[in-house]
Scaffold this motif. Structure first.
Motif, mmCIF file in Angstrom:
data_model
loop_
_atom_site.group_PDB
_atom_site.id
_atom_site.type_symbol
_atom_site.label_atom_id
_atom_site.label_comp_id
_atom_site.label_asym_id
_atom_site.label_seq_id
_atom_site.Cartn_x
_atom_site.Cartn_y
_atom_site.Cartn_z
ATOM 1 N N VAL B 24 2.955 4.407 9.587
ATOM 2 C CA VAL B 24 3.656 5.554 9.006
ATOM 3 C C VAL B 24 4.663 6.080 10.009
ATOM 4 C CG1 VAL B 24 3.403 7.900 8.109
ATOM 5 C CG2 VAL B 24 1.657 6.178 7.607
ATOM 6 N N GLN B 25 5.880 6.374 9.519
ATOM 7 C CA GLN B 25 6.904 6.972 10.382
ATOM 8 C C GLN B 25 7.390 8.278 9.769
ATOM 9 O OE1 GLN B 25 10.403 7.050 9.410
ATOM 10 N NE2 GLN B 25 10.434 5.587 7.714
ATOM 11 N N ASP B 26 7.765 9.200 10.659
ATOM 12 C CA ASP B 26 8.160 10.532 10.187
ATOM 13 C C ASP B 26 9.633 10.810 10.432
ATOM 14 O OD1 ASP B 26 6.791 12.513 12.981
ATOM 15 O OD2 ASP B 26 8.272 10.913 12.904
ATOM 16 N N MET B 27 10.426 9.750 10.562
ATOM 17 C CA MET B 27 11.841 9.925 10.901
ATOM 18 C C MET B 27 12.758 9.712 9.696
ATOM 19 S SD MET B 27 11.597 7.920 14.488
ATOM 20 C CE MET B 27 10.356 6.829 13.825
ATOM 21 N N ASP B 51 14.121 -0.956 2.459
ATOM 22 C CA ASP B 51 14.064 0.086 1.436
ATOM 23 C C ASP B 51 12.697 0.005 0.765
ATOM 24 O OD1 ASP B 51 16.501 1.173 -1.106
ATOM 25 O OD2 ASP B 51 14.783 2.181 -0.192
ATOM 26 N N VAL B 52 12.376 1.035 0.026
ATOM 27 C CA VAL B 52 11.112 1.019 -0.714
ATOM 28 C C VAL B 52 11.097 -0.190 -1.653
ATOM 29 C CG1 VAL B 52 9.719 2.259 -2.394
ATOM 30 C CG2 VAL B 52 10.863 3.505 -0.576
ATOM 31 N N LYS B 53 9.974 -0.884 -1.656
ATOM 32 C CA LYS B 53 9.737 -2.060 -2.487
ATOM 33 C C LYS B 53 10.630 -3.261 -2.123
ATOM 34 C CE LYS B 53 8.000 0.516 -6.481
ATOM 35 N NZ LYS B 53 6.589 0.223 -6.195
ATOM 36 N N MET B 54 11.403 -3.141 -1.074
ATOM 37 C CA MET B 54 12.225 -4.266 -0.627
ATOM 38 C C MET B 54 11.611 -4.840 0.643
ATOM 39 S SD MET B 54 14.399 -4.145 -2.994
ATOM 40 C CE MET B 54 15.681 -5.297 -2.510
ATOM 41 N N LYS B 55 11.611 -6.166 0.744
ATOM 42 C CA LYS B 55 11.062 -6.803 1.930
ATOM 43 C C LYS B 55 11.798 -8.096 2.190
ATOM 44 C CE LYS B 55 7.539 -9.123 -0.809
ATOM 45 N NZ LYS B 55 6.084 -9.240 -1.120
ATOM 46 N N GLU B 56 11.723 -8.530 3.432
ATOM 47 C CA GLU B 56 12.355 -9.780 3.802
ATOM 48 C C GLU B 56 11.498 -10.464 4.858
ATOM 49 O OE1 GLU B 56 16.582 -9.199 4.080
ATOM 50 O OE2 GLU B 56 16.848 -11.103 5.141
ATOM 51 N N LYS B 57 11.394 -11.762 4.789
ATOM 52 C CA LYS B 57 10.593 -12.510 5.742
ATOM 53 C C LYS B 57 11.281 -12.549 7.096
ATOM 54 C CE LYS B 57 8.483 -15.554 2.313
ATOM 55 N NZ LYS B 57 8.330 -16.964 1.838
ATOM 56 N N ARG B 68 5.536 -1.888 0.665
ATOM 57 C CA ARG B 68 6.319 -0.681 0.987
ATOM 58 C C ARG B 68 6.476 0.107 -0.312
ATOM 59 N NH1 ARG B 68 11.095 0.289 4.362
ATOM 60 N NH2 ARG B 68 10.991 2.532 4.878
ATOM 61 N N GLU B 69 5.477 0.916 -0.616
ATOM 62 C CA GLU B 69 5.485 1.718 -1.843
ATOM 63 C C GLU B 69 6.151 3.073 -1.624
ATOM 64 O OE1 GLU B 69 4.510 0.687 -4.883
ATOM 65 O OE2 GLU B 69 4.220 -1.282 -3.964
ATOM 66 N N LYS B 70 6.094 3.560 -0.386
ATOM 67 C CA LYS B 70 6.729 4.824 -0.032
ATOM 68 C C LYS B 70 7.581 4.605 1.209
ATOM 69 C CE LYS B 70 3.209 7.894 -1.922
ATOM 70 N NZ LYS B 70 2.305 9.044 -1.645
ATOM 71 N N LYS B 71 8.609 5.415 1.328
ATOM 72 C CA LYS B 71 9.571 5.232 2.404
ATOM 73 C C LYS B 71 8.909 5.304 3.771
ATOM 74 C CE LYS B 71 14.159 6.887 3.693
ATOM 75 N NZ LYS B 71 15.199 7.907 3.396
ATOM 76 N N GLU B 72 7.956 6.184 3.937
ATOM 77 C CA GLU B 72 7.392 6.414 5.258
ATOM 78 C C GLU B 72 6.291 5.428 5.646
ATOM 79 O OE1 GLU B 72 7.183 8.419 2.684
ATOM 80 O OE2 GLU B 72 5.138 9.198 2.415
ATOM 81 N N ARG B 73 5.830 4.620 4.706
ATOM 82 C CA ARG B 73 4.655 3.784 4.954
ATOM 83 C C ARG B 73 4.957 2.313 4.727
ATOM 84 N NH1 ARG B 73 -0.753 5.175 5.104
ATOM 85 N NH2 ARG B 73 -0.134 7.289 4.515
ATOM 86 N N PHE B 74 4.560 1.494 5.702
ATOM 87 C CA PHE B 74 4.781 0.047 5.614
ATOM 88 C C PHE B 74 3.486 -0.632 6.026
ATOM 89 C CE2 PHE B 74 6.984 -3.653 5.030
ATOM 90 C CZ PHE B 74 7.456 -4.328 6.149
ATOM 91 N N SER B 75 2.904 -1.385 5.103
ATOM 92 C CA SER B 75 1.600 -1.994 5.346
ATOM 93 C C SER B 75 1.734 -3.492 5.547
ATOM 94 C CB SER B 75 0.674 -1.720 4.158
ATOM 95 O OG SER B 75 0.531 -0.332 3.942
#
Lengths: 117, 116
Positions: B24-27, B51-57, B68-75
């Motif tokens: 989680v990031q708060d920036m 971006d939210v719901k966007m990913k790249e290998k 990446r369902e929310k901007k602040e969280r990346f799992s």
């Protein structure tokens, strides 16, 4: 392709002496160069960067680095080492010409700096 | 003070388990990254998201997925953990979609994962 090499796994220096951590790179275009530091049990912290301009770059905690295009090097330096500088140092490069997923930063293998009291 | 927080400092999981590493990031950064760090190999990029719901290998995506369902969280997800995924995992966020474009990246403290 872009690559970066840190030829020394370990550098030891006495407190108060100057230190140098070496980094060489390979890119096709112009390089963007970074140094990051990792203290024990911590994430990476940004130290300094070279994008363009003066070849001597000054950064955090008294560190500086010199960009040398002819030698494709970006060595990290500090005039007088402190025991608290002991950490793992990473050099990183990005080739401005690369696109797509390859355009991301490439990190070196890291150099463990130990400053002896 | 800017912050990137990884939910666990240490994890021990069994082979075959599904593992979730949270960051989680708060920036309010749009761009987030997952790296693994191994001695002698430095940091290697697994996945990134601009971006939210966007990913790249990244360079080593095999055996991993991300969410990446929310901007602040990346799992980061290990679908079926294996012993060769024992490593230190670092999350980062940045203003730039290209890490190293010019601005600095901010890293979390890392999660040391051991798969037994």
């Amino acid at each position: 392709a872009q690559s970066v090499a840190q030829p020394e796994d370990q550098v030891n220096v006495a407190e108060g002496n100057p230190l140098t951590v070496k980094c060489t790179y390979s890119v096709s275009g112009n390089p963007y160069l970074f140094w990051y530091v990792q203290y024990p049990n911590r994430g990476l912290q940004f130290l300094l960067k070279y994008i363009t301009g003066d070849n001597l770059v000054k950064g955090s905690y008294g560190f500086e680095a010199e960009f040398n295009k002819s030698q494709t090097s970006f060595h990290l330096k500090k005039p007088s080492a402190l025991v608290s500088d002991s950490a793992l140092y990473f050099c990183a490069v990005r080739d401005e010409l690369l696109s797509g997923s390859a355009r991301q930063l490439t990190f070196g293998s890291g150099t463990q700096l130990t400053v002896l009291p | 003070d800017v912050k990137v927080t990884q939910s666990s400092r240490y994890l021990v999981k069994r082979t075959g388990e599904k593992v979730f590493l949270e960051c989680v990031q708060d920036m309010d950064h749009e761009n987030m990254f997952w790296y693994r760090q191994d001695p002698g190999l430095g940091l290697r990029l697994i996945y990134f998201s601009y971006d939210v719901k966007m990913k790249e290998k990244g360079d080593i995506p095999e055996g991993y997925s991300v969410s990446r369902e929310k901007k602040e969280r990346f799992s980061l997800i290990l679908e079926s953990a294996s012993t060769n995924q024992t490593s230190m995992y670092l999350c980062a966020s940045s203003l730039d979609p290209v890490l190293g474009a010019g601005t600095e990246a901010f890293f979390g403290q890392g999660t040391r994962l051991t798969v037994v």
